[in-house]
Each structure stands twice: as structure tokens, then as C-alpha cells.
Design an enzyme around this catalytic site. Structure first.
Site, PDB file in Angstrom:
ATOM      1  CG  ASN A  17     -56.928  96.044  16.068  1.00  0.00           C
ATOM      2  OD1 ASN A  17     -56.928  97.210  16.718  1.00  0.00           O
ATOM      3  ND2 ASN A  17     -55.545  95.544  15.677  1.00  0.00           N
ATOM      4  CG  ASP A  76     -55.914  90.126   7.162  1.00  0.00           C
ATOM      5  OD1 ASP A  76     -55.855  89.767   8.251  1.00  0.00           O
ATOM      6  OD2 ASP A  76     -54.677  89.746   6.669  1.00  0.00           O
ATOM      7  N   GLY A 157     -49.666  99.020  16.388  1.00  0.00           N
ATOM      8  CA  GLY A 157     -48.980  98.079  15.528  1.00  0.00           C
ATOM      9  C   GLY A 157     -47.825  98.583  15.187  1.00  0.00           C
ATOM     10  CG  ASP A 159     -49.942 103.234  13.241  1.00  0.00           C
ATOM     11  OD1 ASP A 159     -49.929 102.935  12.103  1.00  0.00           O
ATOM     12  OD2 ASP A 159     -50.975 103.308  13.794  1.00  0.00           O
ATOM     13  CE  LYS A 179     -53.174 104.188  11.036  1.00  0.00           C
ATOM     14  NZ  LYS A 179     -53.292 103.247  11.825  1.00  0.00           N
ATOM     15  CG  HIS A 184     -53.042 101.164   5.587  1.00  0.00           C
ATOM     16  ND1 HIS A 184     -52.435 102.153   6.460  1.00  0.00           N
ATOM     17  CD2 HIS A 184     -53.286 100.131   6.767  1.00  0.00           C
ATOM     18  CE1 HIS A 184     -52.335 101.753   7.745  1.00  0.00           C
ATOM     19  NE2 HIS A 184     -53.078 100.854   7.875  1.00  0.00           N
TER      20      HIS A 184
HETATM   21  P1  ITT Z   1     -58.162  91.425  13.693  1.00  0.00           P
HETATM   22  O1  ITT Z   1     -57.626  90.291  12.621  1.00  0.00           O
HETATM   23  O2  ITT Z   1     -58.994  90.790  14.601  1.00  0.00           O
HETATM   24  O3  ITT Z   1     -58.997  92.280  12.635  1.00  0.00           O
HETATM   25  P2  ITT Z   1     -55.418  92.178  14.203  1.00  0.00           P
HETATM   26  O4  ITT Z   1     -54.528  93.086  14.952  1.00  0.00           O
HETATM   27  O5  ITT Z   1     -54.890  90.653  14.262  1.00  0.00           O
HETATM   28  O6  ITT Z   1     -56.919  92.136  14.255  1.00  0.00           O
HETATM   29  P3  ITT Z   1     -54.321  91.969  11.238  1.00  0.00           P
HETATM   30  O7  ITT Z   1     -54.104  90.642  11.186  1.00  0.00           O
HETATM   31  O8  ITT Z   1     -55.302  92.856   9.964  1.00  0.00           O
HETATM   32  O9  ITT Z   1     -55.397  92.488  12.590  1.00  0.00           O
HETATM   33  O10 ITT Z   1     -53.265  92.917  11.493  1.00  0.00           O
HETATM   34  C1  ITT Z   1     -51.996  92.580  11.277  1.00  0.00           C
HETATM   35  C2  ITT Z   1     -50.698  93.365  12.028  1.00  0.00           C
HETATM   36  O11 ITT Z   1     -50.698  94.493  11.523  1.00  0.00           O
HETATM   37  C3  ITT Z   1     -51.384  93.445  13.588  1.00  0.00           C
HETATM   38  O12 ITT Z   1     -50.035  93.057  14.386  1.00  0.00           O
HETATM   39  C4  ITT Z   1     -51.570  94.846  13.773  1.00  0.00           C
HETATM   40  O13 ITT Z   1     -51.162  95.360  14.925  1.00  0.00           O
HETATM   41  C5  ITT Z   1     -50.909  95.536  12.568  1.00  0.00           C
HETATM   42  N1  ITT Z   1     -51.769  96.459  11.969  1.00  0.00           N
HETATM   43  C6  ITT Z   1     -52.948  96.476  11.410  1.00  0.00           C
HETATM   44  N2  ITT Z   1     -53.341  97.793  10.932  1.00  0.00           N
HETATM   45  C7  ITT Z   1     -52.375  98.636  11.208  1.00  0.00           C
HETATM   46  C8  ITT Z   1     -52.140 100.054  11.205  1.00  0.00           C
HETATM   47  O14 ITT Z   1     -53.433 100.774  10.574  1.00  0.00           O
HETATM   48  N3  ITT Z   1     -50.849 100.627  11.598  1.00  0.00           N
HETATM   49  C9  ITT Z   1     -50.106  99.802  11.938  1.00  0.00           C
HETATM   50  N4  ITT Z   1     -50.073  98.499  12.189  1.00  0.00           N
HETATM   51  C10 ITT Z   1     -51.328  97.931  11.776  1.00  0.00           C
END
Ligand code: ITT
Length: 201
Positions: A17, A76, A157, A159, A179, A184
Site C-alpha cells: 500500500n 495491518d 481507504g 478516510d 493525519k 491510529h
Molecule cells: P498491505 O496489507 O499490503 O499493507 P492493505 O491496503 O491491504 O495493504 P490493510 O489490509 O491493512 O492494508 O488495510 C485494510 C483496509 O483498510 C484497506 O482497504 C485500506 O484501504 C484501509 N485502510 C488502511 N489504513 C487506512 C487508513 O489509514 N485510512 C483509511 N483506510 C485505511
């Protein structure tokens, strides 16, 4: 004259990501060299089969350590909404199915919450660090409200539908730096850095 940087430590950030990479880059001191999965030639999908966010964080960092030998950390993250019993939670990336699509995920959340008055929720990040033979977990939580419709063009995501209680703007209306100060991920990263600093970095 060439500018030669001497690093005290190299860590892989085990994520695909780019938004997460952009956020952590403003945080990590220059003495730590950060490598991406691309940099180490890790192109395979790391399946997130854990039942919890912390399990998935560990799966990602372990994959890199075991298969590539690098010290590393992973992140995660999940959005946990009270009236949806903690959903999307560990399913945040694939809430509306695969392949991941943030707009569809947001639409599904808003549809399920259409008539809800209780809009409380939180983002939870678990960072898993594997340093030689040590494993550490760092957690960051930020509480907030889920809006009725997306606001803001920044971030990624979920946000644009999340307004932290400590701000009158959504995460998507804040700069990366703003941010990081309250998010988090920012909270979990501060804990990670404090740990690394104590190791004399
Ligand atoms: P990696 O596993 O490769 O790190 P990912 O995008 O799959 O990347 P996650 O499984 O941690 O990462 O993310 C879960 C979901 O939550 C994903 O759809 C992200 O877009 C969203 N997300 C993660 N961090 C966020 C944030 O800071 N703000 C808003 N949405 C977020």
C-alpha cells in the site's frame, strides 16, 4: 561532494500500500533505511488469513523474515464500527469483495448504516516488528464518527467517511502530517520509534 548517508538500521516495510509508505516516510528518522517489498524482490501475494488484525500483521512480517531474511515491520489496519459489531474490522480491505475497491467498501458501509444513529467507530492499526529473533507488536487506536457521505479528497481507504473525535475534519481533509499526528498509524508508529530509539538508534 557526494552526500553519503550511513544508516544505523535497515528495515523492510512489508506492505503493498503506497499510501501507508507515504505516511510512514514522514515519520521515520533518516538513520533508518526503509526498503519496500519491491526493493527486496518480494512480488508474491502474502495471504492475510488471520482472524484478527494483529495476526495478519504478524503473517506479513513473518513472511518477509522467513523468506527473505530481513528485519522488517508490517502494518495491518481495520475500521471497527460499533453498530456493525466491529465490522468491517479484519475484513476492511475486502469488505465489498475482491479485488479491493475502496469506493465499493465505503458504499457498503454507508448502505448498512443508512438508518443508524450511533455512528461511533475506530481505526485500529497493529504494527508487527521482527528484529533478529525478537517480535514486538505496537497498537494504535483512534476513535471517531462515521459520516453519512464522503468528505475530502486526500487520504485513502475509508478516510473520507471517518471524522476523528479530536478533529472537526475527516482524515481525507487533513494533510499527511496532520493525519499522522492523531491517527491510529501515527500512534502505533510513535510506539515503534520509541522502542527503536531505546535500542540506541
Ligand atoms: P498491505 O496489507 O499490503 O499493507 P492493505 O491496503 O491491504 O495493504 P490493510 O489490509 O491493512 O492494508 O488495510 C485494510 C483496509 O483498510 C484497506 O482497504 C485500506 O484501504 C484501509 N485502510 C488502511 N489504513 C487506512 C487508513 O489509514 N485510512 C483509511 N483506510 C485505511
Amino acid at each position: 561532494m557526494k552526500n553519503i548517508t550511513t544508516y544505523k538500521m535497515t528495515l523492510v516495510f512489508a506492505t503493498n500500500n503506497q499510501n501507508k509508505i507515504n505516511e510512514i516516510k514522514t515519520f521515520i528518522p533518516k538513520s533508518i533505511r526503509i526498503l519496500s517489498l519491491n526493493d527486496i524482490g518480494c512480488f508474491e501475494e502474502i495471504k492475510e488469513t488471520g482472524k484478527t488484525i494483529s495476526e495478519n500483521a504478524l503473517i506479513k512480517s513473518k513472511h518477509v523474515k522467513i523468506n527473505y531474511g530481513y528485519n522488517c515491520f508490517s502494518d495491518d489496519t481495520g475500521l471497527e464500527i460499533d453498530c456493525l459489531n466491529g465490522e468491517p474490522g479484519v475484513f476492511s480491505s475486502r469488505y465489498a469483495g475482491k479485488p479491493t475497491n475502496s469506493k465499493k467498501n465505503i458504499d457498503l458501509v454507508l448502505k448498512k448504516m443508512r438508518t443508524e444513529i450511533n455512528r461511533s467507530g475506530q481505526f485500529r492499526t497493529c504494527i508487527s516488528l521482527i528484529l533478529d529473533n525478537n517480535h514486538k507488536l505496537f497498537e494504535g487506536i483512534v476513535k471517531g464518527q462515521i459520516l453519512n457521505l464522503p468528505i475530502g479528497r486526500g487520504g485513502f481507504g475509508y478516510d473520507s467517511i471517518f471524522k476523528p473525535n479530536v478533529s472537526d475534519k475527516t482524515f481525507a481533509e487533513l494533510s499527511v502530517k496532520e493525519k499522522n499526528q492523531i491517527s491510529h498509524r501515527g500512534i502505533a508508529l510513535k510506539k515503534l520509534l520509541n522502542y527503536l530509539i531505546k535500542l540506541n538508534l
